[in-house]
Design an enzyme around this catalytic site. Structure first.
Site, mmCIF file in Angstrom:
data_model
loop_
_atom_site.group_PDB
_atom_site.id
_atom_site.type_symbol
_atom_site.label_atom_id
_atom_site.label_comp_id
_atom_site.label_asym_id
_atom_site.label_seq_id
_atom_site.Cartn_x
_atom_site.Cartn_y
_atom_site.Cartn_z
ATOM 1 N N THR A 47 0.869 -1.178 0.000
ATOM 2 C CA THR A 47 0.000 0.000 0.000
ATOM 3 C C THR A 47 0.907 1.230 0.000
ATOM 4 O O THR A 47 1.796 1.354 0.848
ATOM 5 C CB THR A 47 -0.877 0.012 1.259
ATOM 6 O OG1 THR A 47 -1.591 -1.218 1.311
ATOM 7 C CG2 THR A 47 -1.872 1.168 1.213
ATOM 8 N N ASP A 48 0.716 2.103 -0.978
ATOM 9 C CA ASP A 48 1.506 3.346 -1.038
ATOM 10 C C ASP A 48 0.770 4.434 -0.269
ATOM 11 O O ASP A 48 -0.399 4.725 -0.553
ATOM 12 C CB ASP A 48 1.677 3.813 -2.493
ATOM 13 C CG ASP A 48 2.498 2.846 -3.328
ATOM 14 O OD1 ASP A 48 3.276 2.074 -2.735
ATOM 15 O OD2 ASP A 48 2.357 2.868 -4.567
ATOM 16 N N ASN A 66 1.211 -5.015 -9.270
ATOM 17 C CA ASN A 66 1.168 -4.120 -10.436
ATOM 18 C C ASN A 66 1.177 -4.928 -11.736
ATOM 19 O O ASN A 66 0.376 -4.684 -12.652
ATOM 20 C CB ASN A 66 2.397 -3.196 -10.456
ATOM 21 C CG ASN A 66 2.376 -2.148 -9.352
ATOM 22 O OD1 ASN A 66 1.352 -1.912 -8.731
ATOM 23 N ND2 ASN A 66 3.520 -1.517 -9.120
ATOM 24 N N GLY A 126 13.690 2.396 -20.556
ATOM 25 C CA GLY A 126 12.883 3.614 -20.439
ATOM 26 C C GLY A 126 12.419 4.108 -21.800
ATOM 27 O O GLY A 126 11.876 3.324 -22.593
ATOM 28 N N ASP A 149 4.255 10.564 -15.755
ATOM 29 C CA ASP A 149 4.639 9.852 -14.534
ATOM 30 C C ASP A 149 5.077 8.443 -14.955
ATOM 31 O O ASP A 149 4.255 7.646 -15.389
ATOM 32 C CB ASP A 149 3.426 9.790 -13.581
ATOM 33 C CG ASP A 149 3.730 9.029 -12.297
ATOM 34 O OD1 ASP A 149 4.853 8.552 -12.135
ATOM 35 O OD2 ASP A 149 2.813 8.921 -11.454
ATOM 36 N N ASP A 174 6.663 -2.371 -14.572
ATOM 37 C CA ASP A 174 5.640 -3.366 -14.227
ATOM 38 C C ASP A 174 4.562 -3.450 -15.315
ATOM 39 O O ASP A 174 4.034 -4.528 -15.591
ATOM 40 C CB ASP A 174 5.000 -3.028 -12.875
ATOM 41 C CG ASP A 174 6.003 -3.160 -11.731
ATOM 42 O OD1 ASP A 174 6.963 -3.921 -11.882
ATOM 43 O OD2 ASP A 174 5.807 -2.490 -10.699
ATOM 44 N N ASN A 202 6.182 -2.669 -25.135
ATOM 45 C CA ASN A 202 6.705 -1.293 -25.134
ATOM 46 C C ASN A 202 5.565 -0.285 -25.319
ATOM 47 O O ASN A 202 5.498 0.729 -24.630
ATOM 48 C CB ASN A 202 7.619 -1.076 -26.352
ATOM 49 C CG ASN A 202 9.083 -1.299 -26.077
ATOM 50 O OD1 ASN A 202 9.516 -1.272 -24.927
ATOM 51 N ND2 ASN A 202 9.852 -1.499 -27.137
ATOM 52 N N SER A 205 1.136 3.873 -20.389
ATOM 53 C CA SER A 205 1.056 4.007 -18.920
ATOM 54 C C SER A 205 1.815 5.236 -18.410
ATOM 55 O O SER A 205 1.457 5.794 -17.378
ATOM 56 C CB SER A 205 1.570 2.742 -18.228
ATOM 57 O OG SER A 205 2.979 2.743 -18.153
ATOM 58 N N GLY A 209 -0.017 8.062 -11.529
ATOM 59 C CA GLY A 209 -0.379 6.876 -10.762
ATOM 60 C C GLY A 209 0.342 5.650 -11.301
ATOM 61 O O GLY A 209 1.053 5.720 -12.306
HETATM 62 N N1 LIG Z 1 9.549 8.093 -21.369
HETATM 63 C C1 LIG Z 1 9.058 6.979 -21.910
HETATM 64 N N2 LIG Z 1 8.524 7.000 -23.143
HETATM 65 C C2 LIG Z 1 8.007 5.894 -23.710
HETATM 66 N N3 LIG Z 1 8.016 4.682 -23.123
HETATM 67 C C3 LIG Z 1 8.549 4.593 -21.901
HETATM 68 C C4 LIG Z 1 9.090 5.719 -21.219
HETATM 69 N N4 LIG Z 1 9.543 5.301 -20.021
HETATM 70 C C5 LIG Z 1 9.286 3.981 -19.951
HETATM 71 N N5 LIG Z 1 8.695 3.544 -21.076
HETATM 72 C C6 LIG Z 1 8.271 2.161 -21.389
HETATM 73 O O1 LIG Z 1 8.261 1.426 -20.188
HETATM 74 C C7 LIG Z 1 9.208 0.343 -20.255
HETATM 75 C C8 LIG Z 1 9.826 0.156 -18.910
HETATM 76 O O2 LIG Z 1 10.476 1.355 -18.530
HETATM 77 P P1 LIG Z 1 11.809 1.367 -17.669
HETATM 78 O O3 LIG Z 1 12.912 0.713 -18.424
HETATM 79 O O4 LIG Z 1 12.026 2.785 -17.245
HETATM 80 O O5 LIG Z 1 11.418 0.426 -16.461
HETATM 81 P P2 LIG Z 1 11.693 0.597 -14.916
HETATM 82 O O6 LIG Z 1 12.998 1.315 -14.715
HETATM 83 O O7 LIG Z 1 11.557 -0.750 -14.317
HETATM 84 O O8 LIG Z 1 10.494 1.525 -14.531
HETATM 85 P P3 LIG Z 1 9.897 1.876 -13.115
HETATM 86 O O9 LIG Z 1 10.974 1.551 -12.098
HETATM 87 O O10 LIG Z 1 9.582 3.328 -13.237
HETATM 88 O O11 LIG Z 1 8.707 1.014 -13.020
HETATM 89 C C9 LIG Z 1 10.191 0.733 -21.349
HETATM 90 O O12 LIG Z 1 10.784 -0.421 -21.910
HETATM 91 C C10 LIG Z 1 9.278 1.464 -22.312
HETATM 92 O O13 LIG Z 1 8.585 0.537 -23.106
#
Ligand SMILES: Nc1ncnc2c1ncn2[C@@H]1O[C@H](COP(=O)(O)OP(=O)(O)OP(=O)(O)O)[C@@H](O)[C@H]1O
Length: 314
Positions: free
Chosen positions: A15-16, A46, A226, A252, A258, A284, A290, A295
């Site tokens: 719970t956040d 998640n 990312g 966000d 997740d 992706n 998301s 949120g």
């Molecule tokens: N700025 C962005 N634009 C488009 N897609 C994104 C972006 N950030 C994340 N994603 C999508 O989300 C996926 C997972 O992101 P990321 O690699 O940042 O995971 P993470 O570091 O585990 O994220 P978090 O810890 O925030 O849950 C990426 O492979 C991409 O598909």
């Protein structure tokens, strides 16, 4: 019920408890915040919620406290059409909680108490055996006891259930069997760095780190990057393949990883004959949606919100 489940997640619920404040308090100080809200989080939950939003029949194997937060979490699973037959409540610990303070500059201070998550044990896995061994995909992380995650992966593998392992939060001395029991080993850049000891700052770096992880015995590796999407490697095709994601304006990015994993589990369960690169391309695009709203679970898109091409058979 057991026969109907596509995706089983053995993992965490948190719970956040989020307070927004002008600045972070100093030791011993009390300050006034301007907003407070409660959110549903935890990596396991998640990922399960994202898979369910896309239409997978899901079950969660987890432990929450016999408290208000635990009961609310069970209701949250029900609201998301997730099977709660293997969610247990314990009086021995509180539901896992993350107390989060976010200041106006977007910086945060977070305290996580894993609580009941750490009491998920072998008994609960045994109770879930029927569903776990008949599912199409099992998804595990490291927010519960790591030996429980490993045992769940082993159990699934024995019954040819596809396994996805997300080594998060990363631990440096990961048991070597985690690699061998993973059909897909999926982590982000910082986890890949911690596990390999090599810097991962680009798709090329991720390719090299991915190869090292692949050589440890998993059938496939995905490293998420990312806004740069992800890199995919498979034993059948160890050449790293960079898969870009959509160019979007992020609002966000919490829980994007997740969202990606939940979507990947959905594709592996519903479209098993798609190439892993294509599943990753679609995951992706789901995760990119998301990041465009605030949120965590509340930002995860439903099937109806997404382009039809993401649900084509090929
Ligand atoms: N700025 C962005 N634009 C488009 N897609 C994104 C972006 N950030 C994340 N994603 C999508 O989300 C996926 C997972 O992101 P990321 O690699 O940042 O995971 P993470 O570091 O585990 O994220 P978090 O810890 O925030 O849950 C990426 O492979 C991409 O598909």
């Amino acid at each position: 019920m057991a026969e109907e489940v596509d995706v089983v997640v053995v993992g965490s619920c948190m719970t956040d408890l989020v307070s927004q404040t002008p600045r972070l308090p100093k030791a011993g100080e009390t300050i006034h915040g301007h907003k407070f809200f409660i959110g549903f989080g935890g990596k396991g939950a998640n990922q399960c919620v994202q898979a369910a939003h896309l239409g997978a029949k899901t079950a969660m194997v987890c432990k929450v406290g016999k408290d208000f937060f635990g009961s609310s979490y069970i209701q949250n699973f029900k609201d998301n059409s997730i099977c709660t037959a293997f969610v247990t409540q314990t009086a021995e610990a509180m539901t896992g909680a993350a107390s989060i303070i976010v200041n106006d500059a977007g910086e945060n201070a977070i305290v996580i108490v894993a609580g009941a998550n750490m009491l998920l044990g072998e008994e609960e896995l045994e109770q879930a055996r029927s569903v776990l061994t008949k599912a199409k995909v099992l998804l595990c992380q490291l927010e519960v006891n790591s030996h429980i995650s490993l045992q769940a992966l082993r159990m699934a593998r024995q019954y040819n259930v596809k396994t996805i392992f997300n080594p998060a939060p990363a631990i440096p001395d990961l048991h070597p069997d985690f690699y061998k029991e993973s059909d897909v080993f999926c982590c982000n850049e910082s986890e890949a760095e911690l596990l390999t000891g090599a810097r991962v700052a680009s798709a090329d770096d991720a390719g090299s780190a991915g190869l090292e992880l692949l050589n440890r015995g998993c059938a496939a590796v995905i490293i998420t990057l990312g806004s740069q999407g992800c890199v995919v490697l498979q034993t059948s095709n160890p050449n790293p393949k960079h898969i870009p994601t959509a160019k979007v304006t992020p609002v966000d990015t919490t829980g994007a990883g997740d969202s990606f994993l939940g979507a990947l589990a959905f594709y592996m369960a519903h479209y098993p004959s798609l190439p892993l690169e294509e599943m990753s391309r679609r995951a992706n695009l789901v995760a990119a949606v998301s990041v465009q709203s605030v949120g965590t679970q509340t930002s995860y898109p439903f099937k109806k919100d997404l382009a039809e091409e993401l649900f084509l058979k090929e």
